[in-house]
Design an enzyme around this catalytic site. Sequence first.
Site, PDB file in Angstrom:
ATOM      1  N   GLU A  42      36.536  44.072  43.189  1.00  0.00           N
ATOM      2  CA  GLU A  42      37.028  43.357  44.111  1.00  0.00           C
ATOM      3  C   GLU A  42      38.170  44.117  44.712  1.00  0.00           C
ATOM      4  OE1 GLU A  42      36.133  40.750  45.929  1.00  0.00           O
ATOM      5  OE2 GLU A  42      34.349  40.692  44.630  1.00  0.00           O
ATOM      6  N   HIS A  69      37.159  46.630  47.170  1.00  0.00           N
ATOM      7  CA  HIS A  69      37.300  46.244  48.319  1.00  0.00           C
ATOM      8  C   HIS A  69      38.565  46.634  49.097  1.00  0.00           C
ATOM      9  CE1 HIS A  69      33.152  45.007  48.535  1.00  0.00           C
ATOM     10  NE2 HIS A  69      33.303  44.215  47.673  1.00  0.00           N
ATOM     11  N   GLU A 107      29.744  47.388  49.128  1.00  0.00           N
ATOM     12  CA  GLU A 107      29.532  46.859  47.976  1.00  0.00           C
ATOM     13  C   GLU A 107      29.444  48.110  47.044  1.00  0.00           C
ATOM     14  OE1 GLU A 107      30.052  44.099  46.638  1.00  0.00           O
ATOM     15  OE2 GLU A 107      30.444  43.299  48.787  1.00  0.00           O
ATOM     16  N   ASP A 158      31.762  49.327  43.720  1.00  0.00           N
ATOM     17  CA  ASP A 158      31.140  49.588  42.464  1.00  0.00           C
ATOM     18  C   ASP A 158      31.773  50.814  41.914  1.00  0.00           C
ATOM     19  OD1 ASP A 158      30.007  46.892  42.084  1.00  0.00           O
ATOM     20  OD2 ASP A 158      27.728  47.790  42.661  1.00  0.00           O
TER      21      ASP A 158
HETATM   22 ZN   LIG Z   1      31.767  43.135  46.601  1.00  0.00          ZN
END
Ligand SMILES: [Zn+2]
Length: 479
Positions: free
Chosen positions: A304, A307, A388, A392
Amino acid sequence: MDLLHNQLAALQRRLAFVAVDPINWKLYVQSFTWGVALFETYLLLRQYPLYSKKEPPPALVGHFKQDEFEKSQRYGKDKARFSLVSGLYKQCVDSAMIQFGLYAWAWKVGGQITGKLGYGPEYEILQSNLFVAVLILVGYIPTIPFNIYQTFVLEEKHGFNKTTPQLFVADIVKSFGLGFAIGAPFLSAFLWVFKWAGDRFVPWLMAFMLSFQLSMVILYPTVIQPLFNKLSPLAEGELRTRIEALATKLKFPLKHLYEIDGSKRSSHSNAYFFGLPWSKHIVIFDTLIKESKPEEVEAVLAHELGHWYHLHPTKLLAISQIHIFTILALFPAFLHAPPLLRSFDFPKEVAARPPTIVAFFVFQVQMLLSPLEALVNIAMNFISRKFEWEADRFACELQEKVAVGEKEEKENAEMADMGERLSRALITLHVKNLSTVWVDWLYSAYHHSHPTLTERLKALEAFQVQKAKKSGAGGKKEL
Ligand SMILES: [Zn+2]
């Protein structure tokens, strides 16, 4: 600014045919919305047979127990059947509403109520609010049986539903109340700015929309979410210590760390963050805390914060500004277009001077732009999946991302396996949520904002290998 307005005026001249040509707009809208609905049906039919596979994909074989895999296949099959029926049903209802002049009827009803309240047709903003309220209420009624079925039959059958009928009704009442409390002032201000700014409304409305979006960032956590869920500070303990340490190392401006009672409604689990640039809130679902070990939840948070580190929310906001700009820039040609409203069954006197909100609804909300919106949706999913992967990767490489001081070195060494922990957490999340494991590529491209589990695990593994190689090369340089 003048350059902008000249360009916009030139665009309007190109679209001038809209105001005069007797185009059958209703037929156009029917064809395109049916086109989109049938395409979505086709995608479901591509995806459906995959739920009959007997084994998980090779990359997941070791992670799923056979009965868990079978459960997820059954859940996926039921959901796909439900989407198939509810999607076509919704399209039939929408299509009938367009065909039989719902929009014109709602405007008339809005006018009648305005009259009963003692105001004339010059109170366009009041009538516009009533028009939207009527449309939303009438549009909502046909969806009720499906919502009930989804919550109390489908989710219940697979063990996810925790909602009671009382909570279900209370949620609906609250949502409508809230929609009215926020929606009515928003719409009124929107229409007022529109009228006030005249031909030069594009930059003004953009500024207005942006300030609305930003104020929602403040209002959502403080006012809106507490109406539906209880947010309590995350208890002292290993998890809290880990997350606070992570936030400090990344200089993430963590203001509050909450646990949310997501289990009140559903056993699906998640974690997210939000807030202004200098004051952020992290929210973790109680279900996630229950199902995963603290070091795995920490890895989810590392993702998170990836992001945040890569400015993904800001980038998405910027993209949404471009999207809004496009819609607003195209809009004026459709605002002064009597044939458009005539083809949606509005009487001559309304069509001659189209009310802003009516033209906007016909133009944007579900109609003329529906093919464009479908494409925007695919592009947004593509960008979101890219984000995403980036997040990661960030979690994997966290050890190098954080500042390495002498005394932090030992703690950071502990972060080396963040990628593996994230993999484990993702697997747990997927298994507990019974997420689909076999995915058709076209279905996924259209519907999924996240890469599939298989794709993510493969990518995480690749990041780890790269990292190992890099640190190997780095080691040699030092020698
Ligand atoms: Zn995410």
